[in-house]
Design an enzyme around this catalytic site. Structure first.
Site, PDB file in Angstrom:
ATOM      1  N   ASP A  42      70.584  17.305  35.126  1.00  0.00           N
ATOM      2  CA  ASP A  42      69.762  17.377  33.541  1.00  0.00           C
ATOM      3  C   ASP A  42      68.983  17.502  33.527  1.00  0.00           C
ATOM      4  O   ASP A  42      67.067  17.229  32.986  1.00  0.00           O
ATOM      5  CB  ASP A  42      70.116  15.526  32.660  1.00  0.00           C
ATOM      6  CG  ASP A  42      71.577  14.931  33.083  1.00  0.00           C
ATOM      7  OD1 ASP A  42      72.438  15.761  32.810  1.00  0.00           O
ATOM      8  OD2 ASP A  42      71.725  13.381  32.589  1.00  0.00           O
TER       9      ASP A  42
ATOM     10  N   LYS B 267      78.375  15.356  29.891  1.00  0.00           N
ATOM     11  CA  LYS B 267      78.631  14.153  29.918  1.00  0.00           C
ATOM     12  C   LYS B 267      77.898  13.270  28.220  1.00  0.00           C
ATOM     13  O   LYS B 267      76.748  14.115  28.210  1.00  0.00           O
ATOM     14  CB  LYS B 267      78.203  13.773  31.191  1.00  0.00           C
ATOM     15  CG  LYS B 267      76.974  13.521  31.610  1.00  0.00           C
ATOM     16  CD  LYS B 267      76.075  13.606  32.799  1.00  0.00           C
ATOM     17  CE  LYS B 267      74.909  13.978  32.987  1.00  0.00           C
ATOM     18  NZ  LYS B 267      74.025  12.695  31.824  1.00  0.00           N
TER      19      LYS B 267
ATOM     20  N   CYS C 263      70.513   8.827  35.463  1.00  0.00           N
ATOM     21  CA  CYS C 263      71.429   9.720  35.725  1.00  0.00           C
ATOM     22  C   CYS C 263      70.785  10.539  37.402  1.00  0.00           C
ATOM     23  O   CYS C 263      72.909  10.786  38.169  1.00  0.00           O
ATOM     24  CB  CYS C 263      71.505  10.982  35.079  1.00  0.00           C
ATOM     25  SG  CYS C 263      72.168  10.232  33.827  1.00  0.00           S
TER      26      CYS C 263
HETATM   27  C1  VGL Z   1      69.230   9.581  31.183  1.00  0.00           C
HETATM   28  C2  VGL Z   1      68.832   7.742  29.806  1.00  0.00           C
HETATM   29  C3  VGL Z   1      69.888   8.331  28.864  1.00  0.00           C
HETATM   30  C4  VGL Z   1      69.328  10.636  32.196  1.00  0.00           C
HETATM   31  C5  VGL Z   1      70.273   9.918  29.879  1.00  0.00           C
HETATM   32  O1  VGL Z   1      69.719  11.999  32.096  1.00  0.00           O
HETATM   33  O2  VGL Z   1      68.569  10.173  33.323  1.00  0.00           O
HETATM   34  N1  VGL Z   1      69.005   8.891  30.479  1.00  0.00           N
HETATM   35  N2  VGL Z   1      70.156   9.642  28.930  1.00  0.00           N
END
Ligand code: VGL
Ligand code: ZN
Length: 301
Positions: A69, A200, A245
């Site tokens: 991410d 995801k 994540c």
């Molecule tokens: C994430 C919060 C919500 C992450 C993703 O990538 O850690 N954190 N969605």
């Protein structure tokens, strides 16, 4: 016979008493020889260990880098880590990850993308869409705030606790793009490097922190299947956010049987306290936390 033995003994004692230095020298020599043997044994042991390590990593270890991410929204967008309690700058992971990709030959590189539909359950501003699905023991609607945890009972799904985040990483928006400074490598058949992109959190009613499974463990991405096909044995997890994540992906990596590393300086997180707790949990479950400079000890160049 008896007399000559006696004379010889007296002679020996005499020489010993008059010549103690001679024995000292023998003693010194023996000590030196014994030290040399010890050193040779140490060198031999080191060589054997090196040989064993080399054969293990070249014959057995197949490595994947899981880049989690590294998207604009976590860096300077709606869920920027610099506005979270940690005040981390997510952008700082980019040079570290690029350097890792430049210096080591990973057999597989996977990039994950948090990739939510507009009506996603994790967005605080979508709460009104599911307020009738809050459980009776959930924090009531009126008290729920950004970053609180709501409990939902959704038809056909197990009860779930859901952190309420600002709207982020909405499919096909700028915030959902990988940062343009991140090195995104292409599949390279000549070098035998495989690349996969994983989306995801794509289903409206269930969040997915991990790049393997959704939070309810009902749906799985293609990641595990891909890693298994490539014979991957160990995974290195980097990116954003350490306590969410990165952590969830690493835990699921271990559950799938991969030797799992979190490269700490290639990650940034939401909250120092949760980062510490989650990393402790990861270590207790046999995960390995390393620095980017140590990766060379685990994979062949
Ligand atoms: C994430 C919060 C919500 C992450 C993703 O990538 O850690 N954190 N969605
Ligand atoms: Zn998300």
């Amino acid at each position: 016979m008896h007399t000559s033995l006696l004379v010889f003994s007296i002679f020996l004692i005499g020489t010993t008493l008059s010549n103690p230095v001679h024995y000292d020298q023998i003693d010194k020599k023996l000590t030196a020889i014994s030290e040399q043997i010890d050193q040779a044994e140490l060198r031999l042991n080191n060589s054997i260990t090196k040989l064993l390590n080399n054969s293990q990593s070249s014959n057995q270890a197949v490595s994947a880098l899981l880049v989690i991410d590294v998207q604009y929204d976590f860096i300077d967008g709606s869920l920027a880590l610099k506005n979270c309690p940690s005040k981390h700058n997510g952008e700082e992971v980019i040079p570290v990850i690029n350097q890792l990709l430049d210096s080591h030959k990973f057999d597989v590189v996977a990039y994950s993308h948090d990739w939510h539909p507009t009506d996603h359950i994790s967005f605080f501003d979508n709460l009104h869409l599911r307020s009738h699905l809050l459980t009776s023991d959930s924090i009531p609607l009126a008290d729920l705030k950004l970053y609180s945890i709501a409990t939902f009972a959704i038809n056909g799904l197990p009860r779930m606790e859901q952190s309420l985040w600002p709207r982020h990483c909405v499919q096909n928006t700028h915030g959902a793009k990988l940062h343009s400074d991140l090195k995104v490598i292409e599949e390279d058949n000549a070098q035998n490097i495989s690349v996969i992109h994983i989306q995801k959190g794509t289903k409206p009613d269930v969040d997915s922190y991990s790049a393997f499974w959704d939070n309810s463990k009902l749906g799985e991405t293609q990641l595990n299947q891909f890693l298994k096909e490539k014979g991957v044995t160990q995974v290195f997890v980097v990116g954003l956010a350490t306590d969410w994540c990165v952590y969830s992906t690493a835990i699921h990596g271990m559950e799938h049987g991969y030797k799992t590393f979190i490269i700490e300086d290639a990650c940034r997180g939401v909250d120092e306290k949760t980062i510490k707790e989650r990393l402790n949990d990861f270590t207790q479950k046999n995960g390995h936390i390393i620095k980017s400079s140590q990766v060379k000890d685990y994979i062949q160049e």
